[in-house]
Design an enzyme around this catalytic site. Structure first.
Site, mmCIF file in Angstrom:
data_model
loop_
_atom_site.group_PDB
_atom_site.id
_atom_site.type_symbol
_atom_site.label_atom_id
_atom_site.label_comp_id
_atom_site.label_asym_id
_atom_site.label_seq_id
_atom_site.Cartn_x
_atom_site.Cartn_y
_atom_site.Cartn_z
ATOM 1 N N ASP A 37 -0.367 2.846 2.116
ATOM 2 C CA ASP A 37 -0.629 3.857 2.669
ATOM 3 C C ASP A 37 -2.202 3.748 3.156
ATOM 4 O OD1 ASP A 37 -1.603 3.212 0.693
ATOM 5 O OD2 ASP A 37 -1.824 5.722 -0.109
ATOM 6 N N SER A 38 -2.485 2.281 3.267
ATOM 7 C CA SER A 38 -3.434 1.720 3.579
ATOM 8 C C SER A 38 -3.491 1.849 5.675
ATOM 9 C CB SER A 38 -3.272 0.049 3.641
ATOM 10 O OG SER A 38 -2.441 -0.617 3.787
ATOM 11 N N ASP A 92 5.147 2.769 0.193
ATOM 12 C CA ASP A 92 4.025 3.773 -0.523
ATOM 13 C C ASP A 92 4.609 5.595 -0.606
ATOM 14 O OD1 ASP A 92 1.913 2.682 -2.032
ATOM 15 O OD2 ASP A 92 0.742 1.721 -0.653
ATOM 16 N N LYS A 139 6.229 3.322 -4.134
ATOM 17 C CA LYS A 139 5.246 2.260 -5.323
ATOM 18 C C LYS A 139 4.510 3.659 -5.132
ATOM 19 C CE LYS A 139 1.299 0.261 -3.238
ATOM 20 N NZ LYS A 139 0.592 1.429 -3.518
ATOM 21 N N GLU A 198 0.454 5.641 -7.314
ATOM 22 C CA GLU A 198 -0.529 5.236 -8.182
ATOM 23 C C GLU A 198 -0.581 5.943 -8.803
ATOM 24 O OE1 GLU A 198 -3.806 5.235 -5.701
ATOM 25 O OE2 GLU A 198 -2.518 3.287 -3.980
ATOM 26 N N GLU A 250 -5.352 -4.115 -8.624
ATOM 27 C CA GLU A 250 -6.022 -4.108 -8.370
ATOM 28 C C GLU A 250 -7.957 -4.089 -8.696
ATOM 29 O OE1 GLU A 250 -7.163 -2.116 -3.546
ATOM 30 O OE2 GLU A 250 -5.208 -1.137 -4.718
#
Length: 399
Positions: free
Chosen positions: A125-126, A164, A194, A196, A264
């Site tokens: 999602d970056s 993501d 993925k 978070e 991270e």
């Protein structure tokens, strides 16, 4: 302690603090597969893995003027190499071999990552930051993430793809989380997803997605989707209490069935402890050298100098290239050659009328009263017949 020992997973913590003996939590099948593999047993067959992504191109060759082939040709060529699967990743982890991972966001970057031989490619999602110019990852939608996944999948036929789940697509309920994960898998063509965080709702979401037959990668430490709650992009696990929470969070995600966990922006000792406590791989980003593997953002490591992202370019990222400078020089040269009319020259003007048709074309224009157009066409015929002299196209004016 030696580096090799840190890479060998060991249980360091009293996990009963997270999962007491009386707990009814049962590790899902994916976690059991990893344990069986590490203890020498025979793991069950790998979980469901979509292969549709390998044929997402329409399969039609592009016109010859564009070089032919297209996505289908690239995928067919790359598919000749052995595809990376969960079994591949488990094997590397069992042997203590580092796992390589990098992001990609479109077809070209997918091709590059695949050709470089990475184990895992994350469609992150970056993309909101490096591809769309936002200051954080929050604005990108599920639909847009799926489009990025589809593009990367067309170019990356060998590497293991992770997509993501973007902010807002899995927080409301486990049903929402499973629905979003299914969409990313089916429509995006990735091998896993993925998510978070490690709050109870996130653990439940991870477990539900795994139970639905989808492989899940966890992500803890600095979680960019929580940037507002964290007060910015700040490292995590820097106090004793928060460091222990990072390790406990990693264990909780493992018990939920995650096949790997991203760590991270946490101190190296914290990452080392988490890596040793788990039986699944850890992937570090700004977490030191003691993780099972490493991941970096494509644009960061290549030095593309995206202005919006340069403001938050991470300290932990090593820049392996200056692609931004190369791009700027090439664009400037192209602009200059357009303005000086040195491009396109004869060598880049390949399409011609047959010699037998030139006079007929000019006469047809004149018969329609288009004498100026006929003169221009005649000039062009003479120009494209010329050769480049010392790199400078020579224009012969039609007389």
């Amino acid at each position: 302690m030696s580096f090799s020992r840190l890479l060998t997973p060991r249980i360091l913590l009293d996990t009963t603090a997270v999962f007491p003996p009386s707990s009814s939590v049962v590790a899902p099948s994916l976690s059991r597969q990893l344990r069986c593999t590490r203890t020498g047993g025979s793991p069950p067959a790998p979980p469901h893995r979509l292969v549709a992504r390998r044929a997402m191109s329409n399969g039609a060759a592009e016109p010859a003027i564009y070089g032919g082939g297209g996505g289908a040709q690239q995928a067919a060529s790359s598919a000749a190499a052995r595809r990376v699967t969960l079994a591949t990743l488990r094997g590397k982890h069992r042997r203590g071999e580092p796992i390589s991972m990098v992001t990609a966001y479109d077809y070209p970057s997918g091709v590059h990552v695949d050709a470089a031989g990475f184990d895992i490619c994350l469609v992150g999602d970056s993309a909101a930051m490096v591809a769309h110019g936002h200051d954080n990852t929050l604005p990108i939608s599920l639909d847009l993430m799926i489009e990025h996944c589809r593009a990367v999948a067309r170019g990356a036929a060998r590497t293991f793809l992770v997509g993501d789940l973007p902010f807002g697509s899995y927080e409301a309920s486990t049903a929402q989380a499973v629905g979003s994960a299914v969409r990313v898998m089916k429509e995006g063509g990735v091998n896993s997803i993925k998510l978070e965080g490690s709050a109870p709702s996130r653990i439940s979401a991870a477990r539900a997605i795994v139970d639905a037959g989808i492989a899940v990668m966890g992500h803890i430490g600095l979680t960019p989707q929580s940037v507002s709650a964290l007060g910015g992009f700040r490292p995590q696990g820097k106090t004793v209490e928060s460091a222990v929470k990072v390790v406990e969070a990693a264990l909780a995600l493992q018990e939920a069935g995650c096949f790997a966990v991203v760590l991270e922006c946490v101190p190296a000792p914290v990452a080392a402890a988490a890596t040793s406590a788990l039986t699944i791989p850890t992937i570090g980003i700004g977490a030191g050298p003691f993780c099972s593997g490493q991941v970096l953002v494509y644009h960061d490591l290549l030095g593309t100098f995206q202005t919006s992202h340069a403001k938050v370019s991470p300290k932990f990222c090593k820049q392996y290239g200056n692609i931004g400078d190369v791009i700027n020089r090439a664009l400037s040269k192209y602009k200059q050659e357009v303005e000086t009319q040195s491009f396109p020259g004869p060598s880049h003007t390949p399409y011609k009328l047959a010699a037998t048709d030139v006079d007929a074309f000019l006469n047809a224009l004149k018969m329609k009263g288009l004498n100026v157009a006929a003169d221009a066409a005649a000039d062009a015929v003479e120009y494209t017949d010329e050769k480049e002299i010392n790199g400078t196209p020579q224009l012969k004016v039609y007389a």
